[in-house]
Write an enzyme that holds these catalytic residues in place. Structure first.
Site, PDB file in Angstrom:
ATOM      1  N   ASN A  97       0.799  -1.237   0.000  1.00  9.89           N
ATOM      2  CA  ASN A  97       0.000   0.000   0.000  1.00  9.89           C
ATOM      3  C   ASN A  97       0.826   1.279   0.000  1.00  9.89           C
ATOM      4  O   ASN A  97       0.280   2.372  -0.041  1.00  9.89           O
ATOM      5  CB  ASN A  97      -0.913   0.021   1.231  1.00  9.89           C
ATOM      6  CG  ASN A  97      -1.926  -1.112   1.184  1.00  9.89           C
ATOM      7  OD1 ASN A  97      -2.336  -1.538   0.100  1.00  9.89           O
ATOM      8  ND2 ASN A  97      -2.316  -1.622   2.336  1.00  9.89           N
ATOM      9  N   ARG A 109      16.796   2.144 -16.079  1.00  5.67           N
ATOM     10  CA  ARG A 109      18.080   1.456 -15.939  1.00  5.67           C
ATOM     11  C   ARG A 109      18.329   0.550 -17.142  1.00  5.67           C
ATOM     12  O   ARG A 109      19.427   0.532 -17.705  1.00  5.67           O
ATOM     13  CB  ARG A 109      18.009   0.627 -14.648  1.00  5.67           C
ATOM     14  CG  ARG A 109      19.241  -0.094 -14.313  1.00  5.67           C
ATOM     15  CD  ARG A 109      19.078  -0.778 -12.972  1.00  5.67           C
ATOM     16  NE  ARG A 109      19.492   0.076 -11.878  1.00  5.67           N
ATOM     17  CZ  ARG A 109      19.464  -0.298 -10.598  1.00  5.67           C
ATOM     18  NH1 ARG A 109      19.005  -1.489 -10.261  1.00  5.67           N
ATOM     19  NH2 ARG A 109      19.880   0.515  -9.658  1.00  5.67           N
ATOM     20  N   PHE A 161     -12.379   2.601 -19.378  1.00  2.00           N
ATOM     21  CA  PHE A 161     -12.132   2.310 -17.977  1.00  2.00           C
ATOM     22  C   PHE A 161     -12.033   3.573 -17.154  1.00  2.00           C
ATOM     23  O   PHE A 161     -11.179   4.407 -17.359  1.00  2.00           O
ATOM     24  CB  PHE A 161     -10.835   1.517 -17.794  1.00  2.00           C
ATOM     25  CG  PHE A 161     -10.653   1.041 -16.387  1.00  2.00           C
ATOM     26  CD1 PHE A 161     -11.065  -0.229 -16.015  1.00  2.00           C
ATOM     27  CD2 PHE A 161     -10.105   1.865 -15.431  1.00  2.00           C
ATOM     28  CE1 PHE A 161     -10.924  -0.666 -14.710  1.00  2.00           C
ATOM     29  CE2 PHE A 161      -9.958   1.437 -14.120  1.00  2.00           C
ATOM     30  CZ  PHE A 161     -10.372   0.165 -13.767  1.00  2.00           C
ATOM     31  N   TRP A 174     -12.853   4.789 -12.818  1.00  2.00           N
ATOM     32  CA  TRP A 174     -13.334   4.332 -11.525  1.00  2.00           C
ATOM     33  C   TRP A 174     -14.809   4.671 -11.366  1.00  2.00           C
ATOM     34  O   TRP A 174     -15.515   4.034 -10.616  1.00  2.00           O
ATOM     35  CB  TRP A 174     -12.566   4.989 -10.379  1.00  2.00           C
ATOM     36  CG  TRP A 174     -11.145   4.564 -10.348  1.00  2.00           C
ATOM     37  CD1 TRP A 174     -10.078   5.274 -10.799  1.00  2.00           C
ATOM     38  CD2 TRP A 174     -10.634   3.318  -9.887  1.00  2.00           C
ATOM     39  NE1 TRP A 174      -8.933   4.534 -10.624  1.00  2.00           N
ATOM     40  CE2 TRP A 174      -9.248   3.336 -10.061  1.00  2.00           C
ATOM     41  CE3 TRP A 174     -11.228   2.176  -9.325  1.00  2.00           C
ATOM     42  CZ2 TRP A 174      -8.437   2.273  -9.703  1.00  2.00           C
ATOM     43  CZ3 TRP A 174     -10.410   1.130  -8.977  1.00  2.00           C
ATOM     44  CH2 TRP A 174      -9.036   1.180  -9.162  1.00  2.00           C
ATOM     45  N   LYS A 207       3.755   4.132  -1.257  1.00  2.00           N
ATOM     46  CA  LYS A 207       4.118   4.777  -2.524  1.00  2.00           C
ATOM     47  C   LYS A 207       5.429   4.223  -3.055  1.00  2.00           C
ATOM     48  O   LYS A 207       6.344   3.971  -2.277  1.00  2.00           O
ATOM     49  CB  LYS A 207       4.270   6.278  -2.286  1.00  2.00           C
ATOM     50  CG  LYS A 207       4.786   7.049  -3.497  1.00  2.00           C
ATOM     51  CD  LYS A 207       4.779   8.533  -3.252  1.00  2.00           C
ATOM     52  CE  LYS A 207       5.594   9.286  -4.290  1.00  2.00           C
ATOM     53  NZ  LYS A 207       5.072   9.117  -5.649  1.00  2.00           N
ATOM     54  N   LYS A 237       5.580   1.906  -6.104  1.00  2.00           N
ATOM     55  CA  LYS A 237       5.501   0.711  -6.946  1.00  2.00           C
ATOM     56  C   LYS A 237       5.754   1.052  -8.413  1.00  2.00           C
ATOM     57  O   LYS A 237       6.629   0.479  -9.058  1.00  2.00           O
ATOM     58  CB  LYS A 237       4.138   0.033  -6.766  1.00  2.00           C
ATOM     59  CG  LYS A 237       3.891  -0.399  -5.314  1.00  2.00           C
ATOM     60  CD  LYS A 237       2.497  -0.940  -5.089  1.00  2.00           C
ATOM     61  CE  LYS A 237       1.399   0.092  -5.145  1.00  2.00           C
ATOM     62  NZ  LYS A 237       1.467   1.085  -4.057  1.00  2.00           N
ATOM     63  N   THR A 238       4.982   1.996  -8.919  1.00  2.00           N
ATOM     64  CA  THR A 238       5.150   2.359 -10.331  1.00  2.00           C
ATOM     65  C   THR A 238       6.498   3.049 -10.549  1.00  2.00           C
ATOM     66  O   THR A 238       7.175   2.787 -11.541  1.00  2.00           O
ATOM     67  CB  THR A 238       3.984   3.251 -10.794  1.00  2.00           C
ATOM     68  OG1 THR A 238       2.787   2.477 -10.693  1.00  2.00           O
ATOM     69  CG2 THR A 238       4.156   3.701 -12.237  1.00  2.00           C
ATOM     70  N   THR A 239       6.906   3.889  -9.600  1.00  2.00           N
ATOM     71  CA  THR A 239       8.198   4.564  -9.794  1.00  2.00           C
ATOM     72  C   THR A 239       9.355   3.560  -9.755  1.00  2.00           C
ATOM     73  O   THR A 239      10.321   3.720 -10.493  1.00  2.00           O
ATOM     74  CB  THR A 239       8.418   5.709  -8.784  1.00  2.00           C
ATOM     75  OG1 THR A 239       7.923   5.340  -7.512  1.00  2.00           O
ATOM     76  CG2 THR A 239       7.728   6.973  -9.223  1.00  2.00           C
ATOM     77  N   GLU A 274       0.119  -1.895 -12.712  1.00  2.00           N
ATOM     78  CA  GLU A 274      -1.232  -1.997 -12.128  1.00  2.00           C
ATOM     79  C   GLU A 274      -1.994  -3.249 -12.595  1.00  2.00           C
ATOM     80  O   GLU A 274      -3.221  -3.284 -12.573  1.00  2.00           O
ATOM     81  CB  GLU A 274      -2.096  -0.746 -12.422  1.00  2.00           C
ATOM     82  CG  GLU A 274      -1.401   0.611 -12.351  1.00  2.00           C
ATOM     83  CD  GLU A 274      -0.869   1.011 -10.967  1.00  2.00           C
ATOM     84  OE1 GLU A 274      -1.207   0.320  -9.985  1.00  2.00           O
ATOM     85  OE2 GLU A 274      -0.124   2.003 -10.894  1.00  2.00           O
TER      86      GLU A 274
END
Ligand code: ATP
Ligand code: MG
Length: 196
Positions: free
Chosen positions: A37, A51, A91, A93, A39, A41-43, A128
């Site tokens: 949960n 890289r 899509f 929400w 911050k 993940k995507t970064t 995601e």
């Protein structure tokens, strides 16, 4: 601790690390999962993509949820030749239109499959993706099958909260981002260049 004790301890640590490095000699692509949960993940996924691109590797990114915002990493990585496929249509929400969302997801998955089947790609980012499985838009078995039969040298990154246990078992590297604090909770607005 004396200098001699410190030196001895460092020597033992070095021997352990060297032994582990000597053991890990197999070369193959890996499955990485960034979940939890907190911050990052995507970064983390985009950092790894950067890289890889820096070493002239071929990278493809598929994003399974599109907010209303543009994203900075796409602006940069597309210029560096990384194709992005973003699940834009059908899509949100808000709509809660299950049929349209499922269709949009499956279309996006078809594109992801092309990357997962192609030996040209060294790294495939499925950003995601976890939600597509938890919402039952995409069968878990299809994801497992595609990942297991991908080219040997290809690495894959999956991001998203609440990753399915079976994917975690299949993965080689799994990191759980744990929130200790988030600026949003103290009322600071999400920011361009930090949050997207
Ligand atoms: P990032 O894209 O910054 O690496 P993420 O991929 O880990 O974040 P997501 O769950 O995909 O996080 O959420 C996307 C957005 O929500 C980002 O703008 C991110 O900054 C923000 N966010 C992530 N974690 C939290 C949290 N614990 N509380 C509030 N907002 C968050
Ligand atoms: Mg994310």
């Amino acid at each position: 601790m004396s200098d001699a004790q410190h030196q001895q301890r460092q020597q033992r640590l070095k021997e352990k690390v060297d032994a582990r490095i000597a053991q890990a000699q197999r070369e193959q692509g890996i499955l990485m999962i960034f979940t939890g949960n907190g911050k990052g993940k995507t970064t983390a996924a985009m950092g790894t993509a950067t890289r890889a691109v820096g070493h002239h590797k071929k990278v493809g990114v598929v994003q399974f949820i599109k907010g209303t915002w543009e994203n900075g990493e796409r602006n940069l990585l597309e210029q560096a030749g990384v194709p992005f496929y973003v699940m834009e249509t059908g899509f949100t929400w808000e709509t809660q239109d299950k049929a349209a969302d499922t269709q949009a997801c499956l279309n996006t998955w078809q594109y992801a499959l092309q990357l997962l089947n192609s030996p040209d790609y060294d790294l495939v980012v499925l950003d995601e993706l976890t939600y597509m499985i938890s919402f039952h838009y995409l069968p878990l078995e299809d994801v497992v099958a595609a990942i297991t039969s991908r080219p040997d040298h290809q690495s894959v990154i999956i991001t998203g909260r609440g990753c399915h246990r079976q994917l975690i078992e299949l993965a080689d590297t799994v990191t759980e981002m744990r929130p200790i604090k988030h600026a949003f909770d103290s009322g600071i607005k999400a920011q361009k260049g930090i949050d997207w």
